[in-house]
Design an enzyme around this catalytic site. Sequence first.
Site, PDB file in Angstrom:
ATOM      1  N   ASP A   1       3.816  -0.077  -7.344  1.00  0.00           N
ATOM      2  CA  ASP A   1       2.503  -0.410  -7.891  1.00  0.00           C
ATOM      3  C   ASP A   1       1.419   0.359  -7.148  1.00  0.00           C
ATOM      4  O   ASP A   1       0.253   0.319  -7.535  1.00  0.00           O
ATOM      5  CB  ASP A   1       2.248  -1.921  -7.766  1.00  0.00           C
ATOM      6  CG  ASP A   1       0.949  -2.337  -8.439  1.00  0.00           C
ATOM      7  OD1 ASP A   1       0.762  -1.975  -9.626  1.00  0.00           O
ATOM      8  OD2 ASP A   1       0.115  -2.994  -7.797  1.00  0.00           O
TER       9      ASP A   1
ATOM     10  N   ARG B   1       0.865  -1.177   0.000  1.00  0.00           N
ATOM     11  CA  ARG B   1       0.000   0.000   0.000  1.00  0.00           C
ATOM     12  C   ARG B   1       0.908   1.235   0.000  1.00  0.00           C
ATOM     13  O   ARG B   1       1.946   1.248   0.667  1.00  0.00           O
ATOM     14  CB  ARG B   1      -0.906   0.049   1.236  1.00  0.00           C
ATOM     15  CG  ARG B   1      -2.077  -0.910   1.198  1.00  0.00           C
ATOM     16  CD  ARG B   1      -3.143  -0.506   0.167  1.00  0.00           C
ATOM     17  NE  ARG B   1      -4.281  -1.418   0.184  1.00  0.00           N
ATOM     18  CZ  ARG B   1      -4.417  -2.488  -0.585  1.00  0.00           C
ATOM     19  NH1 ARG B   1      -3.484  -2.816  -1.456  1.00  0.00           N
ATOM     20  NH2 ARG B   1      -5.499  -3.239  -0.510  1.00  0.00           N
TER      21      ARG B   1
ATOM     22  N   HIS C   1      -1.614   0.147  -9.587  1.00  0.00           N
ATOM     23  CA  HIS C   1      -2.223  -0.831  -8.678  1.00  0.00           C
ATOM     24  C   HIS C   1      -2.727  -2.048  -9.484  1.00  0.00           C
ATOM     25  O   HIS C   1      -3.887  -2.446  -9.352  1.00  0.00           O
ATOM     26  CB  HIS C   1      -3.359  -0.195  -7.876  1.00  0.00           C
ATOM     27  CG  HIS C   1      -3.601  -0.871  -6.562  1.00  0.00           C
ATOM     28  ND1 HIS C   1      -3.798  -0.199  -5.390  1.00  0.00           N
ATOM     29  CD2 HIS C   1      -3.655  -2.185  -6.236  1.00  0.00           C
ATOM     30  CE1 HIS C   1      -3.993  -1.063  -4.407  1.00  0.00           C
ATOM     31  NE2 HIS C   1      -3.900  -2.283  -4.895  1.00  0.00           N
TER      32      HIS C   1
ATOM     33  N   GLU D   1      -3.140   7.676  -4.289  1.00  0.00           N
ATOM     34  CA  GLU D   1      -3.588   7.114  -5.574  1.00  0.00           C
ATOM     35  C   GLU D   1      -5.091   7.175  -5.785  1.00  0.00           C
ATOM     36  O   GLU D   1      -5.571   7.040  -6.912  1.00  0.00           O
ATOM     37  CB  GLU D   1      -3.135   5.649  -5.692  1.00  0.00           C
ATOM     38  CG  GLU D   1      -3.888   4.703  -4.746  1.00  0.00           C
ATOM     39  CD  GLU D   1      -3.448   3.238  -4.869  1.00  0.00           C
ATOM     40  OE1 GLU D   1      -2.239   2.984  -4.861  1.00  0.00           O
ATOM     41  OE2 GLU D   1      -4.338   2.371  -4.967  1.00  0.00           O
TER      42      GLU D   1
HETATM   43  P1  NAD Z   1      -0.771 -11.334   4.670  1.00  0.00           P
HETATM   44  O1  NAD Z   1      -1.700 -10.899   5.742  1.00  0.00           O
HETATM   45  O2  NAD Z   1      -0.767 -12.768   4.246  1.00  0.00           O
HETATM   46  O3  NAD Z   1       0.736 -10.950   5.063  1.00  0.00           O
HETATM   47  C1  NAD Z   1       1.088  -9.710   5.624  1.00  0.00           C
HETATM   48  C2  NAD Z   1       2.318  -9.917   6.451  1.00  0.00           C
HETATM   49  O4  NAD Z   1       2.725  -8.644   6.960  1.00  0.00           O
HETATM   50  C3  NAD Z   1       2.085 -10.827   7.672  1.00  0.00           C
HETATM   51  O5  NAD Z   1       3.076 -11.839   7.738  1.00  0.00           O
HETATM   52  C4  NAD Z   1       2.179  -9.875   8.854  1.00  0.00           C
HETATM   53  O6  NAD Z   1       2.710 -10.474  10.017  1.00  0.00           O
HETATM   54  C5  NAD Z   1       3.128  -8.817   8.294  1.00  0.00           C
HETATM   55  N1  NAD Z   1       3.036  -7.571   9.050  1.00  0.00           N
HETATM   56  C6  NAD Z   1       1.943  -6.990   9.589  1.00  0.00           C
HETATM   57  N2  NAD Z   1       2.290  -5.867  10.250  1.00  0.00           N
HETATM   58  C7  NAD Z   1       3.633  -5.750  10.112  1.00  0.00           C
HETATM   59  C8  NAD Z   1       4.576  -4.812  10.584  1.00  0.00           C
HETATM   60  N3  NAD Z   1       4.199  -3.775  11.357  1.00  0.00           N
HETATM   61  N4  NAD Z   1       5.872  -4.987  10.264  1.00  0.00           N
HETATM   62  C9  NAD Z   1       6.261  -6.070   9.525  1.00  0.00           C
HETATM   63  N5  NAD Z   1       5.411  -6.994   9.050  1.00  0.00           N
HETATM   64  C10 NAD Z   1       4.109  -6.840   9.346  1.00  0.00           C
HETATM   65  O7  NAD Z   1      -1.074 -10.383   3.439  1.00  0.00           O
HETATM   66  P2  NAD Z   1      -0.713 -10.633   1.904  1.00  0.00           P
HETATM   67  O8  NAD Z   1      -1.817 -11.351   1.241  1.00  0.00           O
HETATM   68  O9  NAD Z   1       0.666 -11.173   1.810  1.00  0.00           O
HETATM   69  O10 NAD Z   1      -0.772  -9.134   1.357  1.00  0.00           O
HETATM   70  C11 NAD Z   1       0.139  -8.147   1.804  1.00  0.00           C
HETATM   71  C12 NAD Z   1      -0.354  -6.777   1.383  1.00  0.00           C
HETATM   72  O11 NAD Z   1      -0.281  -6.674  -0.037  1.00  0.00           O
HETATM   73  C13 NAD Z   1      -1.840  -6.516   1.694  1.00  0.00           C
HETATM   74  O12 NAD Z   1      -2.020  -6.032   2.999  1.00  0.00           O
HETATM   75  C14 NAD Z   1      -2.229  -5.488   0.682  1.00  0.00           C
HETATM   76  O13 NAD Z   1      -2.073  -4.208   1.230  1.00  0.00           O
HETATM   77  C15 NAD Z   1      -1.221  -5.691  -0.450  1.00  0.00           C
HETATM   78  N6  NAD Z   1      -1.853  -6.170  -1.680  1.00  0.00           N
HETATM   79  C16 NAD Z   1      -1.604  -5.457  -2.827  1.00  0.00           C
HETATM   80  C17 NAD Z   1      -2.159  -5.871  -4.022  1.00  0.00           C
HETATM   81  C18 NAD Z   1      -1.872  -5.140  -5.311  1.00  0.00           C
HETATM   82  O14 NAD Z   1      -2.541  -5.377  -6.316  1.00  0.00           O
HETATM   83  N7  NAD Z   1      -0.879  -4.258  -5.344  1.00  0.00           N
HETATM   84  C19 NAD Z   1      -2.989  -6.997  -4.059  1.00  0.00           C
HETATM   85  C20 NAD Z   1      -3.214  -7.705  -2.875  1.00  0.00           C
HETATM   86  C21 NAD Z   1      -2.634  -7.282  -1.687  1.00  0.00           C
END
Ligand code: NAD
Length: 325
Positions: free
Chosen positions: A253, A229, A290, A258
């Site tokens: 991305d 994000r 995105h 945005e």
């Molecule tokens: P997930 O919940 O499986 O993994 C997130 C990880 O981040 C977890 O392991 C968690 O422990 C860790 N985390 C949380 N807070 C933290 C902190 N303060 N410091 C370090 N690590 C921390 O989520 P995911 O499915 O892997 O997705 C990750 C992120 O990707 C989503 O939250 C979303 O914002 C983003 N995303 C972007 C797109 C895109 O199209 N660009 C699509 C899907 C998701």
Amino acid sequence: MKRIAFFDTKPYDMHFFKIYSGDYDIMYFEDKLTMKTVHLAKGYDGVCVFVNDTLNSETINKLIEYNIEIIALRCAGYNNVDVKTAHKKIHIVRVPSYSPNAVAEHAMALLLTLNRKTHKAYSRTRDFNFSLNGLTGFDMFEKTVGIIGTGKIGLIFANICKGFGMNVIAYDIYPNKLLDIKYLSLDELLSESDINSIHCPLSEKTKYMINDESISKMKDGVYLINTSRGGVIDSLALLRGLKSGKIKGSGLDVYEEESNIFFEDMSDTIINDDTLSLLLSSPNVIITSHQAFFTKEALEKIVTTTFSNIQEIFEKGECENEVKK
Ligand code: NAD
């Protein structure tokens, strides 16, 4: 038949959602859900929204007033939703995972493009310019990549990097037991990585995690990739890092501001965002809109999970993908 008001509709949403809409009467609105457009939801049973719809307490209170039973997010992140206001008054469901592969693969695409400058080569050769000047990259093999957040997406990205023979290190508040890699503190990770890739959610804790101070701890000439994000990075600090050469290049991305820009065709508009304009005009920055999630497989998963979430809430009043306070 339950009625759903679908906000921020794009042609590809309609294409996939119409295939699976079955028992639901769906009205597709192009507008984003905001305080100005929330009246469109009157008379519906639920709303279906995406990453840049505004679900603050004001909007949610209006939805409650209109007896909306469900907010169905067709995305994973819910940083745009005031969960507290909705608590026990309106169900919020999300699609926790649609294609972590799609996002991880896009992060690697950004990194490869930045490093090997294929975007520049493509334009050059189309112009019959076959010079290699300025296109030097580096071998990814044995470079150190620091992954911030090793959940579903970070885990896959780590495995992709391992496939390249890279040295993978990570920082996460909850280390992933499925990953056999070295976990470090954020400061240690930043000081050891040649490339940093962000895969943690946006939260109060991660907002501006990458700022002037953290950038100063990075190696000189580092690459920074962000597919999580935009708000995780302080964009002005990123610009300063790029200007000083501390950051050699960045693949983004997502962008913190945005919401009224990405996903829209603004090609005949003057963009009123100097930070974004400066990032876009930097030769060592690649911005995609995105689109990391944007594969056929992910879109199908988003649609099928959204409908099963809606069905579970209407039929059972609960759902495993419900976002709770
Ligand atoms: P997930 O919940 O499986 O993994 C997130 C990880 O981040 C977890 O392991 C968690 O422990 C860790 N985390 C949380 N807070 C933290 C902190 N303060 N410091 C370090 N690590 C921390 O989520 P995911 O499915 O892997 O997705 C990750 C992120 O990707 C989503 O939250 C979303 O914002 C983003 N995303 C972007 C797109 C895109 O199209 N660009 C699509 C899907 C998701």
